[in-house]
Design a protein around this motif. Structure first.
Motif, PDB file in Angstrom:
ATOM      1  N   ASN A   1       0.803  -1.194   0.000  1.00 32.21           N
ATOM      2  CA  ASN A   1       0.000   0.000   0.000  1.00 32.21           C
ATOM      3  C   ASN A   1       0.847   1.259   0.000  1.00 32.21           C
ATOM      4  O   ASN A   1       0.314   2.347  -0.181  1.00 32.21           O
ATOM      5  CB  ASN A   1      -0.945  -0.003   1.184  1.00 32.21           C
ATOM      6  N   ALA A   2       2.139   1.117   0.221  1.00 32.17           N
ATOM      7  CA  ALA A   2       3.011   2.291   0.234  1.00 32.17           C
ATOM      8  C   ALA A   2       2.998   2.987  -1.127  1.00 32.17           C
ATOM      9  O   ALA A   2       2.961   4.228  -1.195  1.00 32.17           O
ATOM     10  CB  ALA A   2       4.429   1.887   0.616  1.00 32.17           C
ATOM     11  N   MET A   3       3.005   2.229  -2.183  1.00 32.37           N
ATOM     12  CA  MET A   3       2.975   2.829  -3.523  1.00 32.37           C
ATOM     13  C   MET A   3       1.632   3.508  -3.781  1.00 32.37           C
ATOM     14  O   MET A   3       1.584   4.580  -4.393  1.00 32.37           O
ATOM     15  CB  MET A   3       3.236   1.770  -4.603  1.00 32.37           C
ATOM     16  N   ALA A   4       0.546   2.910  -3.327  1.00 29.88           N
ATOM     17  CA  ALA A   4      -0.774   3.517  -3.506  1.00 29.88           C
ATOM     18  C   ALA A   4      -0.864   4.843  -2.758  1.00 29.88           C
ATOM     19  O   ALA A   4      -1.393   5.830  -3.288  1.00 29.88           O
ATOM     20  CB  ALA A   4      -1.868   2.561  -3.035  1.00 29.88           C
ATOM     21  N   VAL A   5      -0.324   4.902  -1.549  1.00 28.90           N
ATOM     22  CA  VAL A   5      -0.343   6.147  -0.770  1.00 28.90           C
ATOM     23  C   VAL A   5       0.555   7.183  -1.427  1.00 28.90           C
ATOM     24  O   VAL A   5       0.218   8.364  -1.492  1.00 28.90           O
ATOM     25  CB  VAL A   5       0.071   5.884   0.694  1.00 28.90           C
ATOM     26  N   TYR A   6       1.703   6.765  -1.949  1.00 33.31           N
ATOM     27  CA  TYR A   6       2.612   7.670  -2.655  1.00 33.31           C
ATOM     28  C   TYR A   6       1.919   8.278  -3.881  1.00 33.31           C
ATOM     29  O   TYR A   6       1.992   9.489  -4.116  1.00 33.31           O
ATOM     30  CB  TYR A   6       3.875   6.917  -3.069  1.00 33.31           C
ATOM     31  N   ILE A   7       1.232   7.452  -4.650  1.00 29.82           N
ATOM     32  CA  ILE A   7       0.510   7.932  -5.830  1.00 29.82           C
ATOM     33  C   ILE A   7      -0.629   8.859  -5.414  1.00 29.82           C
ATOM     34  O   ILE A   7      -0.843   9.915  -6.012  1.00 29.82           O
ATOM     35  CB  ILE A   7       0.005   6.741  -6.668  1.00 29.82           C
ATOM     36  N   PHE A   8      -1.372   8.491  -4.368  1.00 29.55           N
ATOM     37  CA  PHE A   8      -2.447   9.336  -3.853  1.00 29.55           C
ATOM     38  C   PHE A   8      -1.916  10.693  -3.417  1.00 29.55           C
ATOM     39  O   PHE A   8      -2.505  11.727  -3.713  1.00 29.55           O
ATOM     40  CB  PHE A   8      -3.141   8.636  -2.674  1.00 29.55           C
ATOM     41  N   HIS A   9      -0.791  10.705  -2.716  1.00 28.40           N
ATOM     42  CA  HIS A   9      -0.189  11.941  -2.228  1.00 28.40           C
ATOM     43  C   HIS A   9       0.187  12.857  -3.399  1.00 28.40           C
ATOM     44  O   HIS A   9      -0.096  14.058  -3.376  1.00 28.40           O
ATOM     45  CB  HIS A   9       1.049  11.605  -1.397  1.00 28.40           C
ATOM     46  N   GLY A  10       0.776  12.292  -4.432  1.00 28.25           N
ATOM     47  CA  GLY A  10       1.139  13.074  -5.607  1.00 28.25           C
ATOM     48  C   GLY A  10      -0.071  13.589  -6.361  1.00 28.25           C
ATOM     49  O   GLY A  10      -0.100  14.749  -6.799  1.00 28.25           O
ATOM     50  N   MET A  11      -1.072  12.737  -6.504  1.00 28.83           N
ATOM     51  CA  MET A  11      -2.286  13.157  -7.214  1.00 28.83           C
ATOM     52  C   MET A  11      -3.030  14.229  -6.433  1.00 28.83           C
ATOM     53  O   MET A  11      -3.589  15.153  -7.033  1.00 28.83           O
ATOM     54  CB  MET A  11      -3.186  11.947  -7.463  1.00 28.83           C
ATOM     55  N   MET A  12      -3.034  14.133  -5.105  1.00 26.38           N
ATOM     56  CA  MET A  12      -3.712  15.132  -4.289  1.00 26.38           C
ATOM     57  C   MET A  12      -3.016  16.488  -4.438  1.00 26.38           C
ATOM     58  O   MET A  12      -3.673  17.521  -4.540  1.00 26.38           O
ATOM     59  CB  MET A  12      -3.729  14.694  -2.826  1.00 26.38           C
TER      60      MET A  12
END
Length: 71
Positions: free
Chosen positions: A1-12
């Motif tokens: 899930n670390a990659m999903a959170v990283y992608i979410f953080h960038g998209m946000m």
């Protein structure tokens, strides 16, 4: 899930820059709102902490629902 959170953080972050409110971006509006009661450096810190808290909330949501994304 670390990659999903990283992608979410960038998209946000990108989304905050793209969304327009009252002639400016949402990011600028949030920084201006925080700069009222706080000094400019503290407003930037508060904005960053809100951004990180939202990412942690997303990670908690994924974990609570037992969604483990694998890339």
């Amino acid at each position: 899930n670390a990659m999903a959170v990283y992608i979410f953080h960038g998209m946000m972050g990108d989304l905050f820059s793209l969304v327009k409110v009252s002639g400016g971006s949402l990011r600028a509006a949030l920084l201006d709102a925080l700069a009222g009661p706080l000094s400019q450096p503290n407003a930037a810190l508060a904005y960053s902490l809100v951004h990180v808290a939202a990412s942690l909330g997303f990670a908690a949501l994924l974990y609570r629902r037992r969604w483990f994304l694998k890339f």
